[in-house]
Design an enzyme around this catalytic site. Sequence first.
Site, PDB file in Angstrom:
ATOM      1  N   LYS A 254       0.973  -1.051   0.266  1.00 53.85           N
ATOM      2  CA  LYS A 254      -0.193  -0.125  -0.482  1.00 53.85           C
ATOM      3  C   LYS A 254       1.174   1.207  -0.240  1.00 53.85           C
ATOM      4  O   LYS A 254       0.323   2.268  -0.297  1.00 53.85           O
ATOM      5  CB  LYS A 254      -0.917   0.219   1.128  1.00 53.85           C
ATOM      6  CG  LYS A 254      -2.717  -1.264   1.357  1.00 53.85           C
ATOM      7  CD  LYS A 254      -3.047  -0.907   2.014  1.00 53.85           C
ATOM      8  CE  LYS A 254      -3.648  -1.809   1.864  1.00 53.85           C
ATOM      9  NZ  LYS A 254      -3.854  -2.907   2.613  1.00 53.85           N
TER      10      LYS A 254
HETATM   11  N1  GLU Z   1      -7.609  -8.760   4.827  1.00 56.25           N
HETATM   12  C1  GLU Z   1      -6.922  -9.055   3.850  1.00 56.25           C
HETATM   13  C2  GLU Z   1      -5.371  -8.035   3.703  1.00 56.25           C
HETATM   14  O1  GLU Z   1      -5.409  -6.908   3.479  1.00 56.25           O
HETATM   15  C3  GLU Z   1      -6.834 -10.252   2.998  1.00 56.25           C
HETATM   16  C4  GLU Z   1      -7.798 -11.264   3.020  1.00 56.25           C
HETATM   17  C5  GLU Z   1      -8.155 -12.531   2.674  1.00 56.25           C
HETATM   18  O2  GLU Z   1      -8.169 -12.111   1.560  1.00 56.25           O
HETATM   19  O3  GLU Z   1      -8.772 -13.300   3.235  1.00 56.25           O
HETATM   20  O4  GLU Z   1      -4.629  -7.947   2.834  1.00 56.25           O
END
Ligand code: GLU
Length: 292
Positions: A254
């Site tokens: 990010k």
């Molecule tokens: N929240 C996780 C992320 O942003 C992704 C989790 C998932 O897809 O299980 O990396």
Amino acid sequence: MNPAHRPQHMVTRFAPSPTGRLHVGHAWSALMAYDAANATGGAFHLRIEDIDGARSREEHVSGIVEDILWLGIGWDGEMVRQSQRLTLYEDALDRLKAMGLVYPCFCTRADIAASASAPHGPEGPLYPGTCRHLSEAEREAHMAFTPHAWRIDMAKAAGIAGPLHWIDDVQGRIAAAPVLAGDVVLARKDAPTSYHLAATVDDAAMGISFVLRGQDLMAATDIHRLLQALLGLPTPLYRHHRLLLGPDGKRLAKRTQGITLAELREAGVDPGILVRDLRAGVFPVGISLSEP
Ligand code: GLU
């Protein structure tokens, strides 16, 4: 893969954590999940994984919504926010407590790092198990006034569950080896859950039948498979796609400059062309795919 493993109507999700702006890798992942649902007359859900109160930001939640809509991706039903579903995760943790499979952990990061004998797993140093050995009386004494996480007693849990596997729609049958991850945290000191518990509970509660996510989460799937077995939850089909790498060969993060969807939008990129290119596996200049 064996078509028998493919759900007829695929229910998929895109589950970003609102800790920064989305980049082209997120767009590619979200599109794959959206397309799989549409191609099979299923449903596509948007889930905001905002259990990390310290790192999640409201401005990033609205940024995610803006970026996804800019790409022309619509979701079915209400957008799900994990911060509003904490009781669901607490209930799941209570069940694991009742089964004697989790224990409170009072260690700090520094305590764990200082443990010279800490073995390493796929995600770095494994928890050395210090608090697993505390007596009930010691636990009670600490719990009253020391912040604590809850960890799974992995060897015990895996022993109870027995051999497990899951299906990856590209790689086929994968034997789950959750013990390699050690006693992972299921509820953090600062939140009544962790990524592993919340994602597993939600995938089941939302009826997700096909989980598409990056190959960096392959080891996490072994843990989720174990939690499904312990909690009596169904196992979806999985696909762990390759990651997008930046010009420096490192995976996009990010924080990577110049490749967020907001930046592309501001630079006048046409979202229709971006989406068409991503579907064709054509990425912006300098972006490549990780090894399978
Ligand atoms: N929240 C996780 C992320 O942003 C992704 C989790 C998932 O897809 O299980 O990396």
